[in-house]
Design an enzyme around this catalytic site. Sequence first.
Site, PDB file in Angstrom:
ATOM      1  CD  GLU A  18      35.309  42.415  43.763  1.00  0.00           C
ATOM      2  OE1 GLU A  18      36.349  41.906  43.295  1.00  0.00           O
ATOM      3  OE2 GLU A  18      34.251  42.501  43.124  1.00  0.00           O
ATOM      4  CB  SER A 131      32.322  33.328  37.783  1.00  0.00           C
ATOM      5  OG  SER A 131      32.925  33.797  38.970  1.00  0.00           O
ATOM      6  CB  ALA A 132      34.425  29.976  41.698  1.00  0.00           C
ATOM      7  CG  ASP A 133      32.204  35.624  41.409  1.00  0.00           C
ATOM      8  OD1 ASP A 133      33.248  35.244  41.965  1.00  0.00           O
ATOM      9  OD2 ASP A 133      32.097  36.715  40.800  1.00  0.00           O
ATOM     10  CE  LYS A 150      33.560  38.863  35.385  1.00  0.00           C
ATOM     11  NZ  LYS A 150      35.001  38.522  35.550  1.00  0.00           N
TER      12      LYS A 150
END
Length: 289
Positions: A18, A131-133, A150
């Site tokens: 990323e 998160s969209a993760d 995280k």
Amino acid sequence: MIVVSEEVAGAQAVVALETTLVAHGFPAGEGVEVGLESEKRVRAAGAVPATIGALDGAIRVGLSPEELERFGPDARKVGPRDLAAAVVQGAVGATTVGGTLAVCRAAGITVMGTGGLGGVHRGFPHPPDVSADLTELARTQVVVVSAGVKSLLDVPATAEALETLGVPVLGYRTDELPLFYTARGGPPVSARVESAEDAARVASAHWALGGGGLLLGRPPDQSLDDVEPLIERALADAERKGVTGQRMTPFVLAYLHRESGGRTLAANRRLIADNAALAAEVAVALTRP
Ligand code: PSU
Ligand code: MN
């Protein structure tokens, strides 16, 4: 719209990397070094790095060092929802894990290395920040290698969300999801693996069953066991100063780097590179029948 570099297009084993952590995860200038170090470790393990980001009106898969340098603090943070606008508007778009995964799906890349996955923020649902993760990982057939999620997140809640989404959480030589700076003490993983080959076999089986993404948690070699109180102070300082949303992670990381006398910075750099190396081993294993 998606431009794949010649080297990546010709490779058997590819690892996606990323650009959000390059642009926003480190003090100015240092992120690029971290990105280049990850690329080096991927190559040393016999795979080809595909660093991903939006540049000059295209989504680029595989960047030169000069191109990587353009991902500075002014770059846009680009999640899955932001890819199209970044391309159309010609922005420098630093992709998050989720944004990078969306590109992996389009480009057929099946392994990614990173530092920490996004997830459920502490205090959920105030604010309701997830998160969209997570949703992107659930729908993309990719193994993401990380040191867990995280550090500023609600880790147990994120682990529950991953279970809800049907995402296998594999522990690399561990029974616990790593806690980013700390190896031990996290929630249980769904399965433990002893090698990159093991992880590749589980991933192949998961995909044969129609499953999506998997998380492979690699504990950091050097565990910092005194960071949690600092994280709590960083989050309290963020609240006092009204820092929210996309500005939160860079604010907290900068606070930790400063208050730990640079120890979190060194640990962060090292675990990202180690994760990239393990991701490359998984990518190589996946090319074997
Ligand atoms: N982990 C870190 N630093 C970061 C990130 C993760 O230690 O900067 C980035 C990754 O790019 C991840 C993103 O995908 O934060 C998640 O952001 P958000 O919570 O806004 O979705
Ligand atoms: Mn968020």
